[in-house]
Design a protein around this motif. Structure first.
Motif, PDB file in Angstrom:
ATOM      1  N   GLY A   4      40.730  36.120  36.663  1.00  0.00           N
ATOM      2  CA  GLY A   4      40.059  35.179  37.551  1.00  0.00           C
ATOM      3  C   GLY A   4      40.806  33.874  37.718  1.00  0.00           C
ATOM      4  O   GLY A   4      41.516  33.418  36.829  1.00  0.00           O
ATOM      5  N   LYS A   5      40.615  33.299  38.884  1.00  0.00           N
ATOM      6  CA  LYS A   5      41.216  32.008  39.220  1.00  0.00           C
ATOM      7  C   LYS A   5      40.117  30.957  39.266  1.00  0.00           C
ATOM      8  O   LYS A   5      38.944  31.276  39.394  1.00  0.00           O
ATOM      9  CB  LYS A   5      41.885  32.072  40.593  1.00  0.00           C
ATOM     10  CG  LYS A   5      43.060  32.997  40.684  1.00  0.00           C
ATOM     11  CD  LYS A   5      43.689  32.850  42.055  1.00  0.00           C
ATOM     12  CE  LYS A   5      43.552  34.166  42.785  1.00  0.00           C
ATOM     13  NZ  LYS A   5      44.001  34.135  44.158  1.00  0.00           N
ATOM     14  N   THR A 116      36.732  34.882  40.890  1.00  0.00           N
ATOM     15  CA  THR A 116      37.320  33.591  41.227  1.00  0.00           C
ATOM     16  C   THR A 116      36.188  32.579  41.266  1.00  0.00           C
ATOM     17  O   THR A 116      35.154  32.824  41.901  1.00  0.00           O
ATOM     18  CB  THR A 116      38.033  33.633  42.593  1.00  0.00           C
ATOM     19  OG1 THR A 116      39.117  34.569  42.506  1.00  0.00           O
ATOM     20  CG2 THR A 116      38.562  32.280  43.001  1.00  0.00           C
TER      21      THR A 116
END
Length: 172
Positions: A4-5, A116
């Motif tokens: 994930g960002k 994200t």
């Protein structure tokens, strides 16, 4: 480490450039998002008000000023609870929600199906009251539309219980 960002809206990124506290909070959140724990990030919840879209969440942040003993609603947000949290050795296990500290400071974000996180607002005080304003509702829906315009799908409520489970761990 988790998949994930962490992205910030343009507005929040501009605030981070001017406000060291906000920059520090977003950096703490990035660590939390990747590793599953940061001592400055407490209870992380789905935001149920006011009628939010799926994927909308808020993470309680260590307060600048701790509430006085007996303040209604933030009993688990005492200095003692945050200190205990920071020194917890068992944070990687399932900790009962009542042991995870809260506050009236919060970082608001959306999460999509790719894990994200889209950070869009930070309230140092009065976060829960702010959630009941039309300014907050307008902000939430504007950010939601921006994410959808990028072709992203917000994570359904039913899937958000496993944001830090094995299915999101990065494998070597």
């Amino acid at each position: 480490m988790f998949v994930g960002k962490v992205l910030k809206t343009k507005a929040l990124a501009e605030i981070c450039e001017k406000e060291p506290l906000v920059k520090t909070v977003t950096e703490s959140f990035q660590h939390y998002w990747l590793y599953g724990f940061h001592p400055d990030i407490g209870r992380d919840l789905i935001t149920y008000r006011p009628n939010p879209p799926e994927g909308h969440r808020h993470a309680h942040i260590i307060p600048i000023n701790y509430p006085k003993a007996g303040d209604i609603g933030y009993s688990s947000g005492s200095e003692k609870s945050w200190s205990s949290w920071a020194n917890a050795l068992d944070y990687r296990f399932n900790i009962p929600q009542e042991r995870i500290p809260t506050s009236d400071s919060a970082l608001f974000y959306f999460v999509d199906t790719e894990r994200t996180a889209y950070l869009f607002h930070f309230s140092t005080i009065g976060a829960h009251k702010f959630m009941n304003t039309s300014d907050f509702t307008d902000m939430v829906h504007k950010v939601e539309l921006g994410i959808e315009k990028k072709g992203k799908t917000l994570m359904p409520w039913k899937d958000q219980h496993n944001l830090f489970s094995e299915c999101w761990v990065i494998r070597p």
